[in-house]
Design a protein around this motif. Structure first.
Motif, mmCIF file in Angstrom:
data_model
loop_
_atom_site.group_PDB
_atom_site.id
_atom_site.type_symbol
_atom_site.label_atom_id
_atom_site.label_comp_id
_atom_site.label_asym_id
_atom_site.label_seq_id
_atom_site.Cartn_x
_atom_site.Cartn_y
_atom_site.Cartn_z
ATOM 1 N N GLY A 81 -4.183 2.668 4.033
ATOM 2 C CA GLY A 81 -3.328 1.551 4.416
ATOM 3 C C GLY A 81 -4.070 0.275 4.753
ATOM 4 O O GLY A 81 -3.707 -0.807 4.281
ATOM 5 N N THR A 82 -5.108 0.372 5.536
ATOM 6 C CA THR A 82 -5.861 -0.817 5.934
ATOM 7 C C THR A 82 -6.540 -1.467 4.735
ATOM 8 O O THR A 82 -6.477 -2.691 4.566
ATOM 9 N N ILE A 83 -7.152 -0.658 3.898
ATOM 10 C CA ILE A 83 -7.821 -1.190 2.698
ATOM 11 C C ILE A 83 -6.788 -1.801 1.757
ATOM 12 O O ILE A 83 -6.984 -2.898 1.232
ATOM 13 N N TRP A 84 -5.662 -1.109 1.557
ATOM 14 C CA TRP A 84 -4.622 -1.618 0.666
ATOM 15 C C TRP A 84 -4.089 -2.956 1.169
ATOM 16 O O TRP A 84 -3.897 -3.885 0.372
ATOM 17 N N MET A 85 -3.821 -3.059 2.468
ATOM 18 C CA MET A 85 -3.307 -4.315 3.019
ATOM 19 C C MET A 85 -4.274 -5.459 2.755
ATOM 20 O O MET A 85 -3.862 -6.552 2.367
ATOM 21 N N LYS A 86 -5.547 -5.207 2.945
ATOM 22 C CA LYS A 86 -6.556 -6.245 2.700
ATOM 23 C C LYS A 86 -6.569 -6.627 1.221
ATOM 24 O O LYS A 86 -6.565 -7.809 0.869
#
Length: 160
Positions: free
Chosen positions: A29-34
């Protein structure tokens, strides 16, 4: 062959379960959001009921076509050219011999993987190229759909 709409709906809803895990901040999730340029503020202003409803609707459309890719018997059914009752005796003989062959969760997952790898990933990848998205975005989003296709294929193949 009869279409089991409940199985297709369960397969469609399974994408929400996979998404809840896949896009969790501790997974991707964090990587995708970035990589997607998404922020918490952008997400807060969304109509989540509409988003989840449309996501299930689109996944249901995917499940409709996926059943023809994961169940071999639909190919034989397609050759009948009409009602099963008026089909040639060879169709009845084929279905008597092979009507439940290769109808397992595992086999559905195999065809779901193949479909995800050769359908979903190239579509996501092509969009990512033109949207100037990173390879991380492509692999996260494409990987999500490959896993979803596998789970959907397994559900559909074993249940219908």
């Amino acid at each position: 062959m009869q279409i089991n709409f409940l199985a297709l709906l369960v397969a469609a809803v399974s994408t929400l379960v996979v998404g809840f895990i896949w896009y969790h901040p501790k997974v991707f999730g964090t990587i995708w959001m970035k990589e997607a340029g998404m922020t918490e503020d952008k997400m807060k202003g969304s109509n989540m009921a509409l988003i989840f409803g449309m996501a299930v609707f689109y996944a249901f459309l995917i499940s409709m076509i996926l059943q023809f890719l994961v169940i071999h018997q639909f190919g034989a059914f397609g050759m009948v050219g009409g009602e099963v009752e008026t089909a040639k005796p060879t169709y009845a003989a084929f279905m008597a011999d092979y009507g439940t062959a290769f109808r397992t969760f595992k086999h559905g997952m195999l065809h779901g993987f193949i479909s995800g790898l050769f359908l979903a990933l190239p579509i996501i990848g092509t969009n990512a190229l033109f949207e100037r998205r990173s390879w991380k975005y492509t692999l996260i989003s494409g990987g999500f759909w490959i896993v979803c296709f596998m789970l959907m294929g397994g559900i559909i193949c074993a249940w219908i």
